[in-house]
Design a protein around this motif. Sequence first.
Motif, PDB file in Angstrom:
ATOM      1  N   TRP A 176      40.348  -0.710  57.876  1.00  0.00           N
ATOM      2  CA  TRP A 176      41.160   0.629  58.837  1.00  0.00           C
ATOM      3  C   TRP A 176      41.073   0.291  60.243  1.00  0.00           C
ATOM      4  N   ARG A 177      42.007   1.725  61.301  1.00  0.00           N
ATOM      5  CA  ARG A 177      41.564   1.075  62.621  1.00  0.00           C
ATOM      6  C   ARG A 177      42.399   2.287  63.163  1.00  0.00           C
ATOM      7  N   CYS A 178      41.344   4.141  62.507  1.00  0.00           N
ATOM      8  CA  CYS A 178      42.395   5.024  62.475  1.00  0.00           C
ATOM      9  C   CYS A 178      41.782   5.767  64.147  1.00  0.00           C
ATOM     10  N   GLN A 179      42.968   6.359  64.765  1.00  0.00           N
ATOM     11  CA  GLN A 179      43.127   6.599  66.462  1.00  0.00           C
ATOM     12  C   GLN A 179      41.950   7.571  66.221  1.00  0.00           C
ATOM     13  N   TYR A 180      41.657   8.152  65.264  1.00  0.00           N
ATOM     14  CA  TYR A 180      40.899   9.447  65.873  1.00  0.00           C
ATOM     15  C   TYR A 180      39.189   8.909  65.180  1.00  0.00           C
ATOM     16  N   LEU A 197      42.891  16.945  61.028  1.00  0.00           N
ATOM     17  CA  LEU A 197      43.586  17.714  61.556  1.00  0.00           C
ATOM     18  C   LEU A 197      43.638  17.291  63.567  1.00  0.00           C
ATOM     19  N   VAL A 198      45.009  16.857  63.786  1.00  0.00           N
ATOM     20  CA  VAL A 198      44.140  16.262  65.589  1.00  0.00           C
ATOM     21  C   VAL A 198      45.795  16.809  66.002  1.00  0.00           C
ATOM     22  N   PRO A 199      45.112  18.066  66.914  1.00  0.00           N
ATOM     23  CA  PRO A 199      46.593  18.306  67.734  1.00  0.00           C
ATOM     24  C   PRO A 199      47.623  17.132  67.829  1.00  0.00           C
ATOM     25  N   GLY A 200      48.828  16.938  68.427  1.00  0.00           N
ATOM     26  CA  GLY A 200      49.937  15.665  68.561  1.00  0.00           C
ATOM     27  C   GLY A 200      49.548  14.851  67.633  1.00  0.00           C
ATOM     28  N   LEU A 255      40.156  18.988  57.827  1.00  0.00           N
ATOM     29  CA  LEU A 255      38.876  19.138  59.012  1.00  0.00           C
ATOM     30  C   LEU A 255      39.254  18.575  60.782  1.00  0.00           C
ATOM     31  N   PRO A 256      38.945  19.870  61.017  1.00  0.00           N
ATOM     32  CA  PRO A 256      39.509  19.827  62.532  1.00  0.00           C
ATOM     33  C   PRO A 256      38.847  18.968  63.082  1.00  0.00           C
ATOM     34  N   PHE A 257      39.655  17.787  63.415  1.00  0.00           N
ATOM     35  CA  PHE A 257      39.336  17.006  64.952  1.00  0.00           C
ATOM     36  C   PHE A 257      38.453  17.090  66.046  1.00  0.00           C
ATOM     37  N   HIS A 258      37.343  16.598  66.162  1.00  0.00           N
ATOM     38  CA  HIS A 258      36.515  16.819  67.250  1.00  0.00           C
ATOM     39  C   HIS A 258      35.434  15.461  67.725  1.00  0.00           C
ATOM     40  N   GLN A 259      34.917  15.769  68.525  1.00  0.00           N
ATOM     41  CA  GLN A 259      34.681  14.706  69.457  1.00  0.00           C
ATOM     42  C   GLN A 259      33.832  14.253  69.623  1.00  0.00           C
ATOM     43  N   MET A 260      32.921  14.307  68.477  1.00  0.00           N
ATOM     44  CA  MET A 260      31.626  13.618  68.252  1.00  0.00           C
ATOM     45  C   MET A 260      31.111  12.616  68.161  1.00  0.00           C
ATOM     46  N   GLY A 261      32.333  10.968  68.024  1.00  0.00           N
ATOM     47  CA  GLY A 261      32.350  10.286  68.343  1.00  0.00           C
ATOM     48  C   GLY A 261      33.029   9.744  69.420  1.00  0.00           C
ATOM     49  N   ARG A 262      32.985  10.190  70.684  1.00  0.00           N
ATOM     50  CA  ARG A 262      33.546   9.790  71.695  1.00  0.00           C
ATOM     51  C   ARG A 262      32.991   8.932  72.411  1.00  0.00           C
ATOM     52  N   ALA A 303      41.840   6.294  72.018  1.00  0.00           N
ATOM     53  CA  ALA A 303      43.613   6.867  72.389  1.00  0.00           C
ATOM     54  C   ALA A 303      43.412   8.437  72.649  1.00  0.00           C
ATOM     55  N   LEU A 304      42.440   9.220  72.343  1.00  0.00           N
ATOM     56  CA  LEU A 304      42.379  10.463  72.126  1.00  0.00           C
ATOM     57  C   LEU A 304      41.011  11.155  72.778  1.00  0.00           C
ATOM     58  N   GLU A 305      41.545   9.922  74.270  1.00  0.00           N
ATOM     59  CA  GLU A 305      39.554  10.729  74.823  1.00  0.00           C
ATOM     60  C   GLU A 305      40.066  11.706  75.573  1.00  0.00           C
ATOM     61  N   HIS A 306      41.447  12.592  75.350  1.00  0.00           N
ATOM     62  CA  HIS A 306      41.375  13.554  76.538  1.00  0.00           C
ATOM     63  C   HIS A 306      42.171  14.574  75.136  1.00  0.00           C
ATOM     64  N   THR A 307      42.152  14.002  73.819  1.00  0.00           N
ATOM     65  CA  THR A 307      42.726  15.077  72.726  1.00  0.00           C
ATOM     66  C   THR A 307      41.579  16.397  72.039  1.00  0.00           C
ATOM     67  N   GLY A 308      41.988  17.304  72.734  1.00  0.00           N
ATOM     68  CA  GLY A 308      40.839  18.721  72.174  1.00  0.00           C
ATOM     69  C   GLY A 308      40.819  19.180  70.520  1.00  0.00           C
ATOM     70  N   PRO A 309      39.872  19.559  69.814  1.00  0.00           N
ATOM     71  CA  PRO A 309      39.679  19.742  69.045  1.00  0.00           C
ATOM     72  C   PRO A 309      40.862  21.067  68.453  1.00  0.00           C
ATOM     73  N   PRO A 310      41.565  21.183  67.013  1.00  0.00           N
ATOM     74  CA  PRO A 310      42.697  22.320  66.681  1.00  0.00           C
ATOM     75  C   PRO A 310      41.756  23.094  66.838  1.00  0.00           C
ATOM     76  N   ASP A 311      43.184  24.272  67.765  1.00  0.00           N
ATOM     77  CA  ASP A 311      42.718  25.826  67.973  1.00  0.00           C
ATOM     78  C   ASP A 311      42.806  26.764  66.559  1.00  0.00           C
ATOM     79  N   ASP A 312      42.201  27.840  66.352  1.00  0.00           N
ATOM     80  CA  ASP A 312      42.315  28.134  65.055  1.00  0.00           C
ATOM     81  C   ASP A 312      43.689  28.498  63.704  1.00  0.00           C
ATOM     82  N   GLN A 313      44.060  28.842  65.232  1.00  0.00           N
ATOM     83  CA  GLN A 313      45.717  29.314  64.432  1.00  0.00           C
ATOM     84  C   GLN A 313      46.028  27.832  64.117  1.00  0.00           C
ATOM     85  N   GLN A 314      45.679  27.070  64.435  1.00  0.00           N
ATOM     86  CA  GLN A 314      46.104  25.101  64.542  1.00  0.00           C
ATOM     87  C   GLN A 314      45.504  25.307  63.122  1.00  0.00           C
ATOM     88  N   VAL A 315      44.273  25.152  62.410  1.00  0.00           N
ATOM     89  CA  VAL A 315      43.276  24.790  61.521  1.00  0.00           C
ATOM     90  C   VAL A 315      44.304  25.817  60.024  1.00  0.00           C
TER      91      VAL A 315
END
Length: 279
Positions: free
Chosen positions: A68-72, A204-207, A234-241, A252-264
């Motif tokens: 697979w080639r998951c964007q995240y 969970l990845v915003p957007g 599992l909230p998306f994070h940037q530890m693998g960026r 593709a997710l260079e500028h994507t942030g983690p979801p906030d508490d409300q989104q989770v």
Amino acid sequence: MPEPIAITPLEAKSPFELRVNLGRGVGEAEVRQALATGDMGFLHSFTTGATVDGPGVRVVAWTSGCMWRCQYCHNPDTWTMTNGMPVSIAHAADELGKYRHGLKVMAGGFTLSGGEPLMQHRFAVKLLAAARRMGIHTALDTNGFYGHHLSDAELELVDLVLLDIKAWDPLRHRALTGVDNAPTLEFARRLAAQRRPVWLRYVLVPGLTDDRDDIAKVAEFAAGLGNVERVDVLPFHQMGRFKWARLGMTYALEHTGPPDDQQVAGALAIFRERGLKAC
Ligand code: SF4
């Protein structure tokens, strides 16, 4: 196949260590033989002390190789099998055996993750069987795409399947991962028919994977299976960026942030409203 001189230790502090080319020099024929027999596997690493990859404290073997080639994806170094270290099944079982007593005391177990562990399904079966012989609880963290390579008897070696469902809508899934989700859903139905315990995992990845209707479809499907003991959002994070950058890959997710508490909380509520235990 001789094992290489161990310059890189098999044990890592975390799967976020970038590891590449550890299997360089292993010829194509040897890779094919390893895949056919399971006598040798390719591993990113072993890690210890994980508490999120199954019940209790876990030892995790991270395989290399994923189709697979998951964007995240936060471990794109595990996409290429020969980025991993060639390890004989005896060596991998010995490594696991070091922790057998501690794992039992802590009511933990062994989780086989990746990459996608079923890319090396013969090695996976042998390592899970070794864990079972040691009396260690076994979990398999998989996207399910190659679940059909495990026989019913082999599935019995797995106490718990951690099944990743990335998205419901087929087009969304293909855009996100590069592949169809039908084989994953088919594997989920098979596990349900056999009443095999499943923890479903949803990143969970915003957007990208936060569409409420799409999450609701996943939740309805999961609730209807009858064997999903728990859902991990599992909230998306940037530890693998940094890995994408170091590998020279476009992220593709260079500028994507983690979801906030409300989104989770919103995603958790969708699963809970359908009677599922979601954490
Ligand atoms: S299935 Fe897992 S390892 Fe494979 S690309 Fe997706 S997130 Fe990465």
